[in-house]
Design a protein around this motif. Structure first.
Motif, mmCIF file in Angstrom:
data_model
loop_
_atom_site.group_PDB
_atom_site.id
_atom_site.type_symbol
_atom_site.label_atom_id
_atom_site.label_comp_id
_atom_site.label_asym_id
_atom_site.label_seq_id
_atom_site.Cartn_x
_atom_site.Cartn_y
_atom_site.Cartn_z
ATOM 1 N N GLN A 141 0.826 -1.268 0.101
ATOM 2 C CA GLN A 141 0.004 -0.198 -0.040
ATOM 3 C C GLN A 141 0.956 1.174 -0.034
ATOM 4 O O GLN A 141 0.364 2.247 -0.244
ATOM 5 N N GLY A 142 2.101 1.074 0.447
ATOM 6 C CA GLY A 142 3.052 2.253 0.295
ATOM 7 C C GLY A 142 2.740 3.327 1.527
ATOM 8 O O GLY A 142 1.875 3.022 2.269
ATOM 9 N N PRO A 143 3.275 4.317 1.316
ATOM 10 C CA PRO A 143 3.199 5.421 2.417
ATOM 11 C C PRO A 143 2.162 6.128 2.549
ATOM 12 O O PRO A 143 1.731 6.665 3.416
ATOM 13 N N VAL A 144 1.111 6.043 1.475
ATOM 14 C CA VAL A 144 0.098 6.840 1.382
ATOM 15 C C VAL A 144 -0.820 6.029 2.319
ATOM 16 O O VAL A 144 -1.491 6.651 3.284
ATOM 17 N N TRP A 147 0.135 7.055 5.979
ATOM 18 C CA TRP A 147 -0.348 8.564 6.103
ATOM 19 C C TRP A 147 -2.111 8.161 6.648
ATOM 20 O O TRP A 147 -2.134 8.854 7.715
ATOM 21 N N ILE A 148 -2.684 7.571 5.880
ATOM 22 C CA ILE A 148 -4.189 7.376 6.130
ATOM 23 C C ILE A 148 -4.080 6.627 7.299
ATOM 24 O O ILE A 148 -5.167 7.138 8.071
ATOM 25 N N TYR A 149 -3.611 5.543 7.584
ATOM 26 C CA TYR A 149 -3.624 4.812 8.819
ATOM 27 C C TYR A 149 -3.546 5.642 10.064
ATOM 28 O O TYR A 149 -4.447 5.660 11.064
ATOM 29 N N LYS A 150 -2.541 6.380 10.095
ATOM 30 C CA LYS A 150 -1.994 7.313 11.311
ATOM 31 C C LYS A 150 -2.990 8.338 11.300
ATOM 32 O O LYS A 150 -3.430 9.009 12.381
ATOM 33 N N ASN A 151 -3.664 8.873 10.370
ATOM 34 C CA ASN A 151 -4.875 9.990 10.264
ATOM 35 C C ASN A 151 -6.399 9.469 9.971
ATOM 36 O O ASN A 151 -7.005 10.221 9.359
ATOM 37 N N HIS A 152 -6.330 8.207 10.298
ATOM 38 C CA HIS A 152 -7.823 7.444 9.711
ATOM 39 C C HIS A 152 -9.100 8.458 10.410
ATOM 40 O O HIS A 152 -9.920 8.697 9.685
ATOM 41 N N LYS A 153 -8.981 8.859 11.482
ATOM 42 C CA LYS A 153 -10.219 9.706 11.913
ATOM 43 C C LYS A 153 -10.410 10.795 11.421
ATOM 44 O O LYS A 153 -11.624 11.284 10.740
#
Length: 239
Positions: A141-144, A147-153
């Motif tokens: 899934q790469g770095p994108v 970032w989504i995982y860390k900022n999912h909310k």
């Protein structure tokens, strides 16, 4: 008839899937999995129809039964109304019940399926949930995605303000009453016992590989074994 063939006959999918195979090979010709994997549904149908116990046991322990994508392309094409996809489903279930699935690399991945999708359903009410898709387990899934995982909310509330809330909407939080009902359904239908068997047989194989631990007096496959089943590919599956 032998015990393994008799056990297969108890599965309605096997009875519906095997009527009278004449080994024409049409199923293999139309099978998407056969194009890429070392997989031949015609051969599998021939083995089970022969009722040869030794060969059926080898099949239950093999990689082959895990290659089918269950697309059922075989079903409408068979001139004798067989459905190899149903037969594969019955073989997989019997392999899981007897613990034979741990004898193949693809079979051992059943623990990964149980601990990811299975436990997601029971604990969250979803097969897949963004909070459970760890970036280190999905490098494709790469770095994108990281970032989504860390900022999912923040990300998902932009699509639906009820994300992870009790109100209606996509990815809403499933209430305890509904989750309890899901667990009861698993209990009544045998799903819970089935999951326990997956863990039990996986723990035995993990112990053989030196990857088991004892928790509350019960042997369990370690996270190392889970990662082994999730990530390992010996490269011998495709043709």
């Amino acid at each position: 008839m032998g015990k393994l063939f008799d056990a297969l006959c108890e599965d309605v999918r096997f009875r519906e899937g095997l009527s009278a195979c004449m080994n024409c090979g049409v199923c293999t010709a139309v099978c998407p999995a056969a194009e890429f994997y070392n997989y031949d549904p015609r051969q599998i149908m021939d083995i089970v129809q022969s009722q040869n116990e030794r060969e059926i046991e080898e099949l239950l322990k093999s990689e082959q039964i895990w290659y089918c994508g269950e697309c059922m392309s075989c079903r409408p094409r068979c001139p004798r109304t067989n459905t190899p996809g149903y037969v594969i489903q019955a073989l997989r279930t019997l392999s899981q019940k007897l613990g034979y699935f741990t004898e193949s690399e693809k079979g051992r991945q059943q623990l990964a399926v149980k601990r990811t999708i299975g436990e997601n359903i029971l604990e969250l009410g979803y097969c897949i949930h963004p909070t459970r898709m760890l970036p280190e387990m999905h490098p494709e899934q790469g770095p994108v995605w990281e970032w989504i995982y860390k900022n999912h909310k923040d990300v998902y509330t932009r699509f639906d303000r009820n994300y992870d809330s009790s109100d209606a909407g996509a990815l809403r939080r499933i209430d305890k009453e509904s989750l309890d009902e899901i667990r009861r359904i698993f209990d009544v239908t045998g799903g819970t016992e089935f999951f326990e068997k997956i863990e039990e047989y996986s723990a035995k194989k993990a112990a053989e590989m030196g990857m088991a631990e004892t928790i509350d007096g019960k042997e369990r496959a370690t996270d190392e074994y889970f990662a082994e089943t999730y990530e390992t590919n010996n490269g011998s599956h495709t043709i």
